[in-house]
Design an enzyme around this catalytic site. Structure first.
Site, PDB file in Angstrom:
ATOM      1  N   LYS A 179       0.862  -1.182   0.000  1.00  0.00           N
ATOM      2  CA  LYS A 179       0.000   0.000   0.000  1.00  0.00           C
ATOM      3  C   LYS A 179       0.896   1.229   0.000  1.00  0.00           C
ATOM      4  CE  LYS A 179      -1.545   2.927   2.813  1.00  0.00           C
ATOM      5  NZ  LYS A 179      -1.611   4.098   1.935  1.00  0.00           N
ATOM      6  N   GLU A 182      -1.072   7.342  -0.246  1.00  0.00           N
ATOM      7  CA  GLU A 182      -2.200   7.713  -1.105  1.00  0.00           C
ATOM      8  C   GLU A 182      -1.896   8.944  -1.951  1.00  0.00           C
ATOM      9  OE1 GLU A 182      -1.944   7.458   2.105  1.00  0.00           O
ATOM     10  OE2 GLU A 182      -3.399   8.630   3.236  1.00  0.00           O
ATOM     11  N   GLY A 232       7.026   5.253   7.757  1.00  0.00           N
ATOM     12  CA  GLY A 232       6.196   6.447   7.832  1.00  0.00           C
ATOM     13  C   GLY A 232       6.431   7.172   9.137  1.00  0.00           C
ATOM     14  N   GLY A 233       5.441   7.944   9.542  1.00  0.00           N
ATOM     15  CA  GLY A 233       5.596   8.776  10.727  1.00  0.00           C
ATOM     16  C   GLY A 233       5.360   8.020  12.022  1.00  0.00           C
ATOM     17  N   GLY A 237       2.901   4.879  12.828  1.00  0.00           N
ATOM     18  CA  GLY A 237       3.667   3.678  13.175  1.00  0.00           C
ATOM     19  C   GLY A 237       3.184   3.041  14.472  1.00  0.00           C
ATOM     20  N   GLU A 254       9.926   1.611  10.321  1.00  0.00           N
ATOM     21  CA  GLU A 254      10.949   2.613   9.994  1.00  0.00           C
ATOM     22  C   GLU A 254      10.278   3.972  10.123  1.00  0.00           C
ATOM     23  OE1 GLU A 254      14.125   2.181   9.331  1.00  0.00           O
ATOM     24  OE2 GLU A 254      13.960   0.004   9.437  1.00  0.00           O
ATOM     25  N   CYS A 293      13.780  11.367   5.900  1.00  0.00           N
ATOM     26  CA  CYS A 293      13.734  10.903   7.294  1.00  0.00           C
ATOM     27  C   CYS A 293      15.055  11.160   8.008  1.00  0.00           C
ATOM     28  CB  CYS A 293      13.370   9.427   7.351  1.00  0.00           C
ATOM     29  SG  CYS A 293      14.402   8.399   6.303  1.00  0.00           S
ATOM     30  N   GLU A 390       9.918  16.382  14.413  1.00  0.00           N
ATOM     31  CA  GLU A 390      10.295  16.281  13.004  1.00  0.00           C
ATOM     32  C   GLU A 390       9.426  17.235  12.179  1.00  0.00           C
ATOM     33  OE1 GLU A 390       9.115  12.645  11.007  1.00  0.00           O
ATOM     34  OE2 GLU A 390      11.106  12.459  10.120  1.00  0.00           O
TER      35      GLU A 390
HETATM   36  P1  NAD Z   1       2.557   8.632   7.349  1.00  0.00           P
HETATM   37  O1  NAD Z   1       2.799   7.944   8.623  1.00  0.00           O
HETATM   38  O2  NAD Z   1       1.527   9.695   7.311  1.00  0.00           O
HETATM   39  O3  NAD Z   1       2.137   7.590   6.222  1.00  0.00           O
HETATM   40  C1  NAD Z   1       2.958   6.510   5.874  1.00  0.00           C
HETATM   41  C2  NAD Z   1       2.103   5.420   5.289  1.00  0.00           C
HETATM   42  O4  NAD Z   1       1.278   4.893   6.313  1.00  0.00           O
HETATM   43  C3  NAD Z   1       1.154   5.892   4.189  1.00  0.00           C
HETATM   44  O5  NAD Z   1       1.052   4.900   3.202  1.00  0.00           O
HETATM   45  C4  NAD Z   1      -0.150   6.062   4.943  1.00  0.00           C
HETATM   46  O6  NAD Z   1      -1.280   5.968   4.124  1.00  0.00           O
HETATM   47  C5  NAD Z   1      -0.069   4.910   5.913  1.00  0.00           C
HETATM   48  N1  NAD Z   1      -0.887   5.040   7.123  1.00  0.00           N
HETATM   49  C6  NAD Z   1      -1.336   6.156   7.728  1.00  0.00           C
HETATM   50  N2  NAD Z   1      -2.059   5.841   8.822  1.00  0.00           N
HETATM   51  C7  NAD Z   1      -2.076   4.493   8.916  1.00  0.00           C
HETATM   52  C8  NAD Z   1      -2.665   3.563   9.823  1.00  0.00           C
HETATM   53  N3  NAD Z   1      -3.410   3.951  10.859  1.00  0.00           N
HETATM   54  N4  NAD Z   1      -2.440   2.247   9.622  1.00  0.00           N
HETATM   55  C9  NAD Z   1      -1.691   1.812   8.595  1.00  0.00           C
HETATM   56  N5  NAD Z   1      -1.129   2.657   7.672  1.00  0.00           N
HETATM   57  C10 NAD Z   1      -1.324   3.982   7.841  1.00  0.00           C
HETATM   58  O7  NAD Z   1       3.976   9.151   6.868  1.00  0.00           O
HETATM   59  P2  NAD Z   1       4.261  10.054   5.596  1.00  0.00           P
HETATM   60  O8  NAD Z   1       3.823  11.429   5.953  1.00  0.00           O
HETATM   61  O9  NAD Z   1       3.762   9.406   4.371  1.00  0.00           O
HETATM   62  O10 NAD Z   1       5.864   9.973   5.520  1.00  0.00           O
HETATM   63  C11 NAD Z   1       6.673  10.779   6.259  1.00  0.00           C
HETATM   64  C12 NAD Z   1       7.213  10.046   7.461  1.00  0.00           C
HETATM   65  O11 NAD Z   1       7.901   8.860   7.049  1.00  0.00           O
HETATM   66  C13 NAD Z   1       8.230  10.853   8.207  1.00  0.00           C
HETATM   67  O12 NAD Z   1       8.002  10.753   9.583  1.00  0.00           O
HETATM   68  C14 NAD Z   1       9.548  10.191   7.839  1.00  0.00           C
HETATM   69  O13 NAD Z   1      10.565  10.396   8.788  1.00  0.00           O
HETATM   70  C15 NAD Z   1       9.145   8.784   7.714  1.00  0.00           C
HETATM   71  N6  NAD Z   1      10.126   8.032   6.913  1.00  0.00           N
HETATM   72  C16 NAD Z   1      11.001   7.204   7.549  1.00  0.00           C
HETATM   73  C17 NAD Z   1      11.970   6.532   6.818  1.00  0.00           C
HETATM   74  C18 NAD Z   1      12.972   5.627   7.486  1.00  0.00           C
HETATM   75  O14 NAD Z   1      13.701   4.949   6.792  1.00  0.00           O
HETATM   76  N7  NAD Z   1      13.035   5.563   8.808  1.00  0.00           N
HETATM   77  C19 NAD Z   1      12.028   6.700   5.441  1.00  0.00           C
HETATM   78  C20 NAD Z   1      11.123   7.553   4.822  1.00  0.00           C
HETATM   79  C21 NAD Z   1      10.170   8.218   5.576  1.00  0.00           C
END
Ligand code: NAD
Length: 501
Positions: A179, A182, A232-233, A237, A254, A293, A390
């Site tokens: 997934k 979006e 993700g965030g 997470g 991550e 990140c 962040e």
């Molecule tokens: P986000 O957490 O908003 O979304 C990440 C993904 O999770 C998306 O596909 C989103 O649709 C999905 N998601 C959102 N809520 C969810 C839920 N309740 N259950 C399951 N999935 C859900 O993050 P973002 O804004 O897309 O990305 C930015 C974040 O990602 C930053 O915090 C960044 O530091 C982190 N990031 C970390 C790394 C790493 O390697 N550690 C790499 C890239 C990005």
């Protein structure tokens, strides 16, 4: 790209969302829609998991020899090279990167596929023999695929983050449902197309485009999913970890970072040293408009060097050319969305209200799109939200130290622990500080490079588990100990016996 709105792939078939819902994909350069994708939901997700489950339990891929799995990954790498310009340009438009960044991303994706192909092929079959201390015991540890993997990825490096999960998942013999974010799903759809073109058996790769709180949440909780790997965030997470808990599936997270870039004055004692440290501090903080990140968003600098360093850094930050990533001379694109722009504006406003001194940027340039000027905030301290949290935008904060101990304490004073750097010409100090930093990656006199052979991930709230390297591969496998008794006889632990004689 597949037919418009048919961006869900389940069990070998491209289709629209069962609900018929769609989503417009926005070009962040001018805030206009340029593509439409399917907006999947829970029912689409359940179908995709069922397809991946059947492909794992009964399909060919988990039973394909390692050398053939490696060969398929290598064919994907060749297809990525063939389509480098097309995919790089699509990533540039979708995520607001420069074309050069889009191309580099495709190269890194190719390298990830090649690395995991090498890894699985070179380890040989047969497992690891264990010495049980007896000729009558044959003991071996083998590694098997985990099963159905749910892969959830963010918008900042859509294709790269997908490849760090897909390549090891497939190398290990798993099937998956991915997934993508979006708001940036397009290149992940293309990657699934390439997997199919390379000959991956139908059902092994499935994709559901759609939101996190429905598709993502369902994947995380789904009882037929064996592993969820999420990038993700922090807030999402923790939700994923909670959703996954009931079914006790494997979880890899991550998450974010608030990454220190520690500069000692001795690194800048020559003009070349000064120029390099300033240049790399700029790169650390502002590449991809800080939506990285591991962005070096906290400059922690030795006090006597501060004014000269910040003056030069701010001068150069003001010169960064913003614009459409495919236009000649453009060095930085916009933020990915209106929400990300608003978030960045709010952090800068709060920092100024808390006493930060603005040295560069600080607001939006004139014109359309989600652009924000590279911003340098001096006179920052740990009490400020902008230093602790962040931002994920082009915002660099400056703190100072007087002693090495103070530098280390500041660098470790974060709930995250993804990455950090130390700049010094003193080899002993470099090793000492690198050893003390509580971060998953530590750079000495550099910032940002990573290697597919080396584990990537974080301490603290930057995550659980690792990607890349042998450790990243291990996330996608279960270890199985096979213990064979070559001369079985009764144990006689219990007194009663049915044995005669
Ligand atoms: P986000 O957490 O908003 O979304 C990440 C993904 O999770 C998306 O596909 C989103 O649709 C999905 N998601 C959102 N809520 C969810 C839920 N309740 N259950 C399951 N999935 C859900 O993050 P973002 O804004 O897309 O990305 C930015 C974040 O990602 C930053 O915090 C960044 O530091 C982190 N990031 C970390 C790394 C790493 O390697 N550690 C790499 C890239 C990005």
């Amino acid at each position: 790209m597949t037919a418009a709105q048919q961006t869900i792939h389940v069990g070998g078939e491209w289709r629209a969302a069962l609900s018929g819902t769609t989503r417009e994909i926005i070009d962040p350069v001018d805030a206009t829609p340029f593509e439409v994708v399917a907006e999947g939901g829970v029912a689409d997700t359940d179908d995709a998991v069922a397809a991946a489950r059947a492909a794992f339990d009964f399909g060919a891929w988990p039973r394909t020899p390692a050398a053939e799995r490696a060969a398929l990954l290598r064919r994907v790498a060749v297809l990525l090279e063939r389509d480098r310009e097309r995919i790089g340009a699509l990533e540039s438009r979708d995520a607001g990167k420069t074309l050069q960044e889009g191309r580099v991303d495709v190269d890194c994706v190719r390298d990830a596929f090649r690395y995991f192909a090498d890894l699985v092929e070179n380890e040989g079959g047969g497992g690891r023999a264990v010495d049980a201390g007896s000729d009558e015991i044959r003991s071996v540890v083998v590694h098997e695929p985990v099963g159905v993997c749910a892969l959830i990825t963010p918008w900042n490096y859509p294709l790269l983050q997908a490849s760090w999960k897909i390549a090891p998942a497939l190398a290990a013999g798993n099937t998956f449902v991915i997934k993508p974010s979006e708001i940036t799903p397009l290149t992940t759809v293309v990657l699934v197309e390439l997997l199919l073109e390379a000959g991956l058996p139908l059902g092994a790769a499935n994709i559901v485009t759609g939101p996190g709180d429905t598709v993502g949440a369902r994947l995380a909780e789904h009882p037929q999913v064996d592993l969820v790997s999420f990038t993700g965030g922090l807030i999402s997470g923790t939700k994923v970890a909670r959703s996954a808990a009931d079914s006790v599936k494997k979880v890899a997270l991550e998450l974010g970072g608030k990454n220190p870039n520690v500069v000692f004055a001795d690194a800048c004692s020559t003009p070349e040293g000064f120029d390099t440290a300033v240049d790399q501090a700029l790169n650390a903080a502002f590449i991809h408009s800080g939506q990285v990140c591991s962005a070096g968003s906290r400059l922690i600098i030795e006090e006597p060097l501060r004014d000269r360093f910040v003056a030069e850094l701010s001068r150069r930050a003001e010169l960064i050319r913003l614009g459409r990533g495919t236009d000649a001379g453009v060095e930085c694109g916009p933020l990915v969305s209106a929400a990300q722009l608003a978030r960045t504006e709010a952090y800068v406003a709060s920092a100024l209200a808390e006493g930060a001194a603005l040295r560069a940027g600080g607001g939006r340039p004139a014109g359309p799109g989600y652009f924000f000027r590279p911003t340098v905030l001096d006179r920052c301290h740990r009490g400020m939200r902008v230093v602790r949290e962040e931002v994920f935008g082009p915002v660099l904060t400056v703190e100072t130290f007087r002693t090495e101990e103070e530098a280390v304490a500041l660098a470790n004073d974060t709930e995250y622990g993804l990455a950090g750097a130390v700049w010094t010409s003193d080899e002993h100090r470099a090793r000492r500080v690198a050893g003390l930093l509580r971060h998953g990656t530590v750079w000495i006199n550099d910032f940002h490079p990573y290697l597919p052979q080396a584990e990537w991930g974080g301490f603290g709230k930057s995550g659980i588990g690792r990607e890349l390297g042998p450790g990243g591969f291990a996330e996608y496998r279960e270890a199985k100990h096979i213990y064979q008794n070559l001369a079985p006889r009764p144990v006689r632990w219990f007194a009663g016996t049915t044995a005669k004689g």
